[in-house]
Design an enzyme around this catalytic site. Structure first.
Site, PDB file in Angstrom:
ATOM      1  N   ASN A  40       1.149   1.825 -12.895  1.00 52.88           N
ATOM      2  CA  ASN A  40       2.065   2.212 -11.816  1.00 52.88           C
ATOM      3  C   ASN A  40       3.523   1.962 -12.151  1.00 52.88           C
ATOM      4  OD1 ASN A  40       2.677   2.819  -8.887  1.00 52.88           O
ATOM      5  ND2 ASN A  40       3.384   0.694  -8.970  1.00 52.88           N
ATOM      6  N   ASP A  48       9.101   2.383 -11.145  1.00 50.68           N
ATOM      7  CA  ASP A  48       7.904   3.110 -10.749  1.00 50.68           C
ATOM      8  C   ASP A  48       7.737   4.379 -11.583  1.00 50.68           C
ATOM      9  OD1 ASP A  48       5.817   2.825  -8.561  1.00 50.68           O
ATOM     10  OD2 ASP A  48       6.347   4.948  -8.355  1.00 50.68           O
ATOM     11  N   ASP A  71      -4.367  -2.661 -11.770  1.00 50.97           N
ATOM     12  CA  ASP A  71      -3.442  -3.130 -10.749  1.00 50.97           C
ATOM     13  C   ASP A  71      -2.856  -1.963  -9.949  1.00 50.97           C
ATOM     14  OD1 ASP A  71      -1.843  -5.417  -9.693  1.00 50.97           O
ATOM     15  OD2 ASP A  71      -0.165  -4.253 -10.486  1.00 50.97           O
ATOM     16  N   HIS A 119      -1.188   2.868  -5.352  1.00 55.03           N
ATOM     17  CA  HIS A 119       0.208   3.298  -5.417  1.00 55.03           C
ATOM     18  C   HIS A 119       0.432   4.347  -6.503  1.00 55.03           C
ATOM     19  CE1 HIS A 119       1.120   0.230  -2.506  1.00 55.03           C
ATOM     20  NE2 HIS A 119       0.548  -0.667  -3.276  1.00 55.03           N
ATOM     21  N   GLU A 126      -7.600  -1.998  -8.091  1.00 50.17           N
ATOM     22  CA  GLU A 126      -7.127  -2.804  -6.970  1.00 50.17           C
ATOM     23  C   GLU A 126      -6.595  -1.865  -5.886  1.00 50.17           C
ATOM     24  OE1 GLU A 126      -3.698  -6.119  -5.906  1.00 50.17           O
ATOM     25  OE2 GLU A 126      -3.265  -4.341  -7.095  1.00 50.17           O
TER      26      GLU A 126
END
Length: 752
Positions: A223, A323, A353, A357, A387
């Site tokens: 991410n 990001d 992780d 997102h 996650e």
């Protein structure tokens, strides 16, 4: 994720396949199935949106396995068959791992020479300050290797390491700095952080763990990277796409979603394409990231900080971290090459992780690629779990069905288990497990979900239990933690022990307050922290005689000796309203029934439970001793002591019923809010059966496998998001009972 390989992507244009106008059928994995593909044409950067390339054509299904045989994961789209057949409920490899989750910096310091990561200066330069909870403390790979016997002694089969890649040593505003000891601020994805060791030492750790029968999992990030990019405007409030859309290098507005999942993307200009202008504070920052493509600022969203809501949850900077523009094919390919190289090094699996997102199209490409690379290298049981920090199974299951990941980290279990051991209703726990069918599709289900009770972000379970109005004493907390461990090891899923839990760590909060040292700490907060099972203070915490260490080791031995308790079918038998007994059966491949009863009340409870066999003896294998015998109706009476669990095992396999089960498809095809349609079957009660579901467009001769369910209510959730509303679909359920007899039922329904 904390709160506060070197080859760049190929420059050769990839191949993009353009679809004909064809009807689409969504498979159980949520991937659209195209009827045909046109010839490939070279892809290139473009200034106009193109039609989205079709997804892979589904593979023909392999022969159906024999009843009770394990079913391996298929790494592609859902199988297509000419005729529906009975199948066993999937047990994706692996389903029997027992994880130990380690934060390397806080576990064991085996080599003091790397404490400062080869850097010089004070803590703001090196990141090292063992007296501060937010800086490096000295734990490393050498120290971890020296404690493998300790980890193995709990019955661990897989070690999950927090990210080990080279991090930005320190970041944060003046006066609020902290270090990258946790591993989530990566600058070099190809190198082990020098604070922990070297790539060669990682290979040595993997070899040493394998020699002791344990795997090594990496915690990985796709991410974001470390916070290196700044904005020339010197403001970081998120700017929505509706306010300032993306523009290509020529200044034309475009929507990145039109390109996500394809191999083309518009050319971008860092000075005109984004709402903010990306720049660097220091010249050295321009080349600090490895691989080199990560230094290209157009590979990032550049829209400001996320507030974790709506659009900005996907496009915003996670606490300022850069990001990545994961809708871009260059980012998909680049991340793929990075993590393929770590698979080649010997890593056995990934915890991913910040999965939620990242856009779904990224996972639909990344996951099959990783699994294929692992298969090519002979790692047939390579496993990944994402996650998705949301306890709602509807949200979590999207990523293992539509997103094609093997599994997600089960935040739903954490919430349900915490509520139950705190004194909540057993009925609420049963309600949680009724959502398991949301995970069932052609290549995954809830049996492989990693389960946990606390972690490095939210905090440890004892802290969480007392974080509200409750004020449990240390003795009461210990009993409830032991009950939570029993629940985690006796129910479906793959249990995770967070390092230090086995030594009675309580924690004083979340994040940094839950990341104590296992070696003699120099951090005052950790030294003063009370302990569930021993004294406070600065001391090594590797006591194999610690009560919780011994309990976890005992539960691991039980699960190892009785595999049905790991991945056998789980059938709810009783869930009392309010504090009380949650009881269920586990049935393995030998069709022998285990009765499990857990009691969260502070007094013993005596309950009557239904079993599969009449006049069957059930012998104790865990908890209260003594055997039980079912009556002529197959019922037993069991007493469960306060705050404990009991397990009884039948002497014989489930006996065949005299007749085959009756089956019919439910006529109510309800739809979830994320575009999945429930397909359910009513089956004769009191029977152990497995129901396999198929779908096809009305008039087609080919069936798509949706998945197999092994407990009532028998159902799957067909992803119809890509199917036009009103399309007439035909569904079929094939039910196989405990003796191998098969019955089928069908129905038609229009997509709603």
């Amino acid at each position: 994720m904390p709160i506060s390989p070197t080859t760049p992507p190929s420059s050769t244009p990839p191949v993009v396949r353009r679809p004909r106008a064809v009807a689409l059928l969504a498979s159980g994995t949520g991937v659209a199935l195209a009827a045909a593909l046109l010839a490939p044409v070279p892809a290139a950067a473009t200034d106009r949106p193109s039609a989205r390339p079709s997804r892979p054509t589904p593979a023909a299904a392999p022969p159906a396995p024999a009843p009770g045989a394990p079913v391996r994961r298929a790494h592609g789209p859902a199988p297509v068959v000419s005729a529906p057949v009975a199948r066993s409920s999937l047990r994706q490899d692996p389903t029997r791992e027992r994880f130990y989750f380690v934060m390397a910096d806080r576990f064991a310091d085996g080599e003091s020479g790397n404490d400062r990561g080869g850097l010089s200066g004070g803590r703001l330069e090196t990141g090292f300050d063992p007296t501060h909870k937010g800086f490096f403390h000295g734990g490393d790979l050498v120290g971890l290797m020296g404690r493998l016997d300790y980890i193995q002694g709990m019955g661990t089969t897989a070690i999950w390491l927090t990210p080990s890649f080279k991090n930005k040593p320190v970041q944060g505003p003046a006066g609020q700095e902290s270090a990258g000891y946790h591993g989530y601020w990566v600058t070099d994805f190809t190198q082990i952080d020098p604070h922990f060791g070297t790539n060669e030492q990682m290979k040595q750790l993997i070899a040493a763990a394998h020699a002791k029968g344990m795997k090594v999992y990496f915690d990985i990030i796709t991410n974001h990277t470390a916070d290196v990019i700044s904005y020339r405007e010197n403001t970081y409030t998120y700017v929505p796409k509706s306010t300032k859309p993306y523009r290509d290098a020529a200044g034309r507005v475009f929507d990145d979603r039109d390109y996500a999942g394809t191999s083309v993307f518009p050319r971008l200009d860092p000075t005109t394409s984004f709402p903010y202008t990306p720049t660097f504070e220091k010249p050295a920052d321009r080349t600090v990231k490895v691989p080199a493509w990560l230094n290209d600022t157009t590979m990032y969203h550049n829209r400001g900080d996320t507030t974790f809501e709506g659009e900005n949850s996907l496009y915003g900077d996670f606490f300022g971290l850069d990001d990545l523009f994961t809708e871009r094919p260059e980012v998909v390919d680049g991340m793929g090459k990075i993590y393929e190289s770590w698979i080649d090094l010997g890593i056995d699996g990934f915890r991913i992780d910040t999965t939620r997102h990242v856009n779904m199209e990224f996972w639909q490409q990344f996951s099959p690629r990783m699994l294929a690379r692992a298969d090519q290298g002979g790692k047939k049981d390579f496993f990944m779990f994402g996650e998705v920090a949301d306890p709602d199974p509807l949200e979590m299951s999207r990523y293992s069905t539509r997103g094609r990941l093997p599994a997600t980290l089960d935040f739903g279990f954490q919430k349900a288990a915490q509520g139950y051991v705190a004194g909540g209703s057993a009925a609420d726990l049963a309600a949680f497990y009724r959502s398991d069918d949301l995970y069932t599709d052609a290549d995954s289900n809830a049996y492989s979900l990693p389960t946990f009770t606390g972690n490095h972000d939210m905090g440890r379970l004892p802290f969480l239990l007392n974080s509200g109005s409750a004020t449990f004493s240390r003795a009461e907390l210990r009993r409830r933690v032991e009950l939570a461990n029993s629940l985690m090891y006796l129910t479906r899923g793959q249990p995770i022990v967070y390092y230090g839990d086995e030594q009675g760590f309580i924690g004083t909060g979340n994040d940094q307050a839950a990341r104590e040292d296992m070696f003699a700490t120099r951090t005052k907060l950790y030294a003063q922290e009370p302990n569930l099972t021993g004294p406070a203070g600065a001391r090594d915490r590797f006591d194999r005689g610690a009560p919780l260490y011994r309990q976890i080791a005992s539960l691991a031995r039980l699960r190892q000796a009785h595999p049905a308790l790991a991945d056998g079918a789980q059938i709810t038998r009783l869930a009392q309203k309010g504090p009380g007994v949650f009881a269920f059966s586990r049935v393995g491949t030998d069709k022998r029934e285990y009765l499990v009863a857990v009691n969260n009340a502070t007094t013993a409870k005596t309950v009557s439970l239904q079993t599969y066999n009449a006049r069957e003896r059930y012998r104790a294998v865990h908890g209260a001793r003594g055997s039980l015998t079912s009556n002529a109706q197959g019922r037993v009476t069991v007493t469960v002591p306060a705050m404990s669990a009991v397990v009884k095992r039948a002497d014989h396999p489930i006996r065949p019923a005299r007749t085959a089960p009756a089956v019919r498809l439910d006529r109510a095809f309800t739809r979830t809010e994320d575009g999945r349609m429930r397909v359910g079957a009513a089956v004769s009660s009191g029977r152990f059966v497995e129901a396999t579901f198929y779908a096809r467009r009305a008039g087609s001769t080919r069936w798509v496998l949706l998945g197999t369910d092994d407990n009532a209510p028998y159902q799957v959730f067909h992803d119809v998001a890509d199917i036009r509303k009103g399309t007439l679909m035909e569904y079929r359920a094939v039910v196989r009972d405990e003796s191998g007899r098969i019955r089928t039922a069908g129905a038609v329904a229009r997509v709603r």
